[in-house]
Design a protein around this motif. Structure first.
Motif, mmCIF file in Angstrom:
data_model
loop_
_atom_site.group_PDB
_atom_site.id
_atom_site.type_symbol
_atom_site.label_atom_id
_atom_site.label_comp_id
_atom_site.label_asym_id
_atom_site.label_seq_id
_atom_site.Cartn_x
_atom_site.Cartn_y
_atom_site.Cartn_z
ATOM 1 N N TYR A 35 0.844 -1.171 0.000
ATOM 2 C CA TYR A 35 0.000 0.000 0.000
ATOM 3 C C TYR A 35 0.892 1.237 0.000
ATOM 4 O O TYR A 35 1.898 1.293 0.695
ATOM 5 N N SER A 36 0.510 2.199 -0.808
ATOM 6 C CA SER A 36 1.231 3.468 -0.804
ATOM 7 C C SER A 36 0.214 4.586 -0.983
ATOM 8 O O SER A 36 -0.879 4.391 -1.516
ATOM 9 N N LYS A 37 0.618 5.736 -0.558
ATOM 10 C CA LYS A 37 -0.296 6.867 -0.566
ATOM 11 C C LYS A 37 0.184 7.875 -1.603
ATOM 12 O O LYS A 37 1.333 8.302 -1.578
ATOM 13 N N PHE A 38 -0.702 8.237 -2.532
ATOM 14 C CA PHE A 38 -0.409 9.243 -3.544
ATOM 15 C C PHE A 38 -1.298 10.443 -3.283
ATOM 16 O O PHE A 38 -2.505 10.299 -3.094
ATOM 17 N N ASN A 39 -0.695 11.607 -3.286
ATOM 18 C CA ASN A 39 -1.510 12.809 -3.134
ATOM 19 C C ASN A 39 -2.338 13.061 -4.391
ATOM 20 O O ASN A 39 -3.518 13.342 -4.321
ATOM 21 N N GLU A 40 -1.677 12.974 -5.539
ATOM 22 C CA GLU A 40 -2.406 13.091 -6.791
ATOM 23 C C GLU A 40 -1.543 12.525 -7.898
ATOM 24 O O GLU A 40 -0.319 12.529 -7.815
ATOM 25 N N LEU A 41 -2.171 12.036 -8.917
ATOM 26 C CA LEU A 41 -1.461 11.549 -10.082
ATOM 27 C C LEU A 41 -1.456 12.652 -11.132
ATOM 28 O O LEU A 41 -2.507 13.204 -11.469
ATOM 29 N N LYS A 42 -0.281 12.969 -11.652
ATOM 30 C CA LYS A 42 -0.182 13.999 -12.677
ATOM 31 C C LYS A 42 -0.293 13.333 -14.038
ATOM 32 O O LYS A 42 0.512 12.479 -14.386
ATOM 33 N N VAL A 43 -1.295 13.733 -14.779
ATOM 34 C CA VAL A 43 -1.542 13.190 -16.103
ATOM 35 C C VAL A 43 -1.453 14.335 -17.096
ATOM 36 O O VAL A 43 -2.129 15.355 -16.939
ATOM 37 N N THR A 44 -0.630 14.156 -18.110
ATOM 38 C CA THR A 44 -0.516 15.165 -19.154
ATOM 39 C C THR A 44 -1.400 14.736 -20.310
ATOM 40 O O THR A 44 -1.135 13.734 -20.971
ATOM 41 N N LEU A 45 -2.431 15.489 -20.559
ATOM 42 C CA LEU A 45 -3.355 15.177 -21.641
ATOM 43 C C LEU A 45 -2.911 15.885 -22.918
ATOM 44 O O LEU A 45 -2.330 16.978 -22.865
ATOM 45 N N PRO A 46 -3.186 15.295 -24.072
ATOM 46 C CA PRO A 46 -2.818 15.961 -25.324
ATOM 47 C C PRO A 46 -3.661 17.214 -25.538
ATOM 48 O O PRO A 46 -4.812 17.292 -25.121
ATOM 49 N N VAL A 47 -3.041 18.182 -26.183
ATOM 50 C CA VAL A 47 -3.696 19.459 -26.429
ATOM 51 C C VAL A 47 -3.624 19.747 -27.924
ATOM 52 O O VAL A 47 -2.571 19.581 -28.541
ATOM 53 N N ALA A 48 -4.707 20.169 -28.492
ATOM 54 C CA ALA A 48 -4.743 20.536 -29.905
ATOM 55 C C ALA A 48 -4.495 22.030 -30.039
ATOM 56 O O ALA A 48 -5.081 22.835 -29.327
ATOM 57 N N ASP A 49 -3.591 22.374 -30.945
ATOM 58 C CA ASP A 49 -3.270 23.774 -31.170
ATOM 59 C C ASP A 49 -3.240 24.006 -32.675
ATOM 60 O O ASP A 49 -2.389 23.461 -33.385
#
Length: 141
Positions: A35-49
């Motif tokens: 068991y481990s504790k994560f504050n938050e998972l950082k996910v980089t989503l693709p961005v259209a430009d």
């Protein structure tokens, strides 16, 4: 002979073996799980430009048919010589040698036809080549 009905014995349900098995499974899960504790998972989503599309070089698509005809950016090229392809590729490149060239050849096209396109692209100075193969459709060029 005794034909009297005997009183049926009531079934006995013994839950002790079941509880033992559950405890063994529970102990196994507790020992094998970390068991481990994560504050938050950082996910980089693709961005259209859309502004980036303007800076990307437009590709030059060279189609090679099974019978040896060429088309550059859907415009047919008259003649099958390398010199003709060089002139057509120079016109399509518009002086930009960094534009990628996609050679889309029919699966039944002669290898020499593709080599002619590669030679013409080399003479023009186009070095980014990509290859694609398509099977011929009935009646379509």
């Amino acid at each position: 002979m005794n034909f009297r009905h005997r009183r049926a014995e009531e079934p006995e349900i013994n839950l002790i073996p079941f509880i033992d098995v559950l405890l063994v499974v529970l102990i196994f899960l507790m020992l094998s799980t970390t068991y481990s504790k994560f504050n938050e998972l950082k996910v980089t989503l693709p961005v259209a430009d859309t502004r980036k599309l303007e800076t990307l070089p437009r590709e030059i698509v060279v189609a090679v048919s099974a019978d040896g005809h060429y088309a550059i950016n859907r415009a047919p090229v008259e003649g099958a010589g390398v010199d003709t392809l060089v002139l057509a590729l120079q016109a399509a490149a518009q002086g930009d040698v960094n534009r990628p060239v996609i050679i889309s050849a029919d699966a039944m096209a002669a290898h020499q036809s593709v080599i002619n396109v590669m030679d013409a692209a080399r003479r023009v100075g186009l070095v980014q080549l990509t290859f694609a193969t398509q099977s011929s459709r009935s009646g379509a060029r």
